[in-house]
Motif scaffolding. Structure first.
Motif, PDB file in Angstrom:
ATOM      1  N   TYR A 172       0.830  -1.313   0.162  1.00  0.00           N
ATOM      2  CA  TYR A 172      -0.084  -0.111   0.031  1.00  0.00           C
ATOM      3  C   TYR A 172       0.817   1.266  -0.001  1.00  0.00           C
ATOM      4  N   GLY A 173       1.688   1.553  -0.922  1.00  0.00           N
ATOM      5  CA  GLY A 173       2.693   2.530  -0.854  1.00  0.00           C
ATOM      6  C   GLY A 173       3.350   2.943   0.351  1.00  0.00           C
ATOM      7  N   ALA A 174       3.179   4.190   0.666  1.00  0.00           N
ATOM      8  CA  ALA A 174       4.026   4.689   1.911  1.00  0.00           C
ATOM      9  C   ALA A 174       3.259   4.390   3.136  1.00  0.00           C
ATOM     10  N   SER A 175       2.083   3.746   2.883  1.00  0.00           N
ATOM     11  CA  SER A 175       1.302   3.782   4.046  1.00  0.00           C
ATOM     12  C   SER A 175       1.978   3.144   5.411  1.00  0.00           C
ATOM     13  N   GLU A 176       2.493   2.081   5.439  1.00  0.00           N
ATOM     14  CA  GLU A 176       3.193   1.616   6.699  1.00  0.00           C
ATOM     15  C   GLU A 176       4.038   2.787   7.345  1.00  0.00           C
ATOM     16  N   GLU A 177       4.960   3.145   6.586  1.00  0.00           N
ATOM     17  CA  GLU A 177       6.046   3.766   7.196  1.00  0.00           C
ATOM     18  C   GLU A 177       5.282   5.296   7.663  1.00  0.00           C
TER      19      GLU A 177
END
Length: 316
Positions: free
Chosen positions: A87-92
């Motif tokens: 999901y792209g940069a979601s976690e970070e």
């Protein structure tokens, strides 16, 4: 006609006015409904926050808006945040946000692993799967992650095997698998019957009820928690209702907006543990969380809801 935006303005305005000093009473929202995770008994709120599509794209451009969304999730009684490395940069971004906000220990983290891709027989490199999982730990800033699921049923023997090891090591509290593909349902059912799962993640909506036939009853039978994805049919249900007014009888189960109508249908199935609609707007999240308060429809009301939606033109 009252749109979702109009309804939110009205309800938020009313809530703010009731809470103003000098008024007769302060607004006291009903408590958030919770359900137990079958394998442990731990209770979690029935409405959470997804991050597919909307969250991942916004994360690149407006981290402050997502900070507000995550703060709202916790302040309004939610906890479950569903994400994935894909999901792209979601976690970070989410991991940094909750650490900056000081709410990291109040979030129920649900993430995923899959380095095998979507091909039915594709194999996962164990080293790559472990590396992806370790990256999730790093991004989320956690020594323990609440839930990791094998995304899209990718190479179950390899990737679920790794998750079993991590659960035994107490680095992961719950494990599971996900599928939002109807052709993959037989594989999901087979996995549910043969593996010690704490959770599954599936697509379910008032106009998408196939999981009611076998998957949800099997989850109840096997003591598997259920996270619901795409409870709005992504955007399909919004297109179907358009600018129509919410029926008066929705008040019988405390739905004040179409979003709550759609979510309350999903939550009223007893096998569902939590629904995780995706949004990057705090106002929409407040509306969504409202579906986890008050009454839920009974079986007769559920059928009335489904009949209403079925009578509308399908989204093109």
């Amino acid at each position: 006609m009252v749109t979702r935006r109009d309804a939110l303005k009205l309800s938020l305005g009313a809530g703010l006015s009731l809470a103003l000093p000098g008024t007769l009473f302060a607004a006291t929202p009903a408590p958030m409904l919770t359900r137990p995770i079958p394998s442990s008994g731990q209770r979690i709120p029935t409405v959470g926050l997804g991050s597919s599509a909307t969250f991942s794209s916004t994360a690149r451009d407006d981290a402050s808006a997502l900070n507000a969304v995550l703060r709202t999730l916790i302040d309004e009684g939610g906890a479950v945040f569903d994400t994935a490395p894909s999901y792209g940069a979601s976690e970070e971004v989410a991991g940094k946000a909750v650490q900056d906000l000081g709410i990291a220990d109040r979030v129920f983290w649900a993430t995923k692993v899959n380095v095998a891709g979507r091909e039915a027989d594709a194999k996962a490199d164990p080293a790559a799967a472990r590396a992806q999982i370790e990256a999730s730990f790093s991004r989320l800033g956690r020594d323990t992650i609440d839930l990791i699921q094998v995304h899209n049923l990718g190479d179950i023997p390899t990737q679920l095997g790794i998750l079993k090891e991590l659960k035994a090591e107490k680095r992961v509290r719950y494990i599971g698998v996900t599928s939002t593909s109807k052709p993959a349902y037989p594989k999901l059912i087979k996995t549910m019957r043969s593996e010690p799962l704490d959770f599954i993640g599936v697509d379910y909506a008032v106009d998408n009820r196939d999981v009611e036939e076998t998957i949800l009853p099997l989850a109840a039978e096997r003591g598997i928690g259920v996270l619901v994805y795409a409870p709005f049919g992504r955007t399909r249900l919004w297109q179907r209702v358009g600018e129509r007014e919410l029926p008066d009888w929705a008040a019988e189960f405390d739905a004040t907006t179409w979003g709550q109508f759609f979510l309350k249908f999903v939550l009223s199935h007893p096998a569902v543990t939590c629904a995780t609609p995706a949004t990057s707007r705090a106002s929409n999240l407040i509306d969504n969380l409202g579906a986890g308060r008050g009454r839920l429809p009974d079986n007769a009301q559920r059928e009335r809801m489904a009949s209403l939606i079925e009578a509308l033109p399908a989204a093109s």
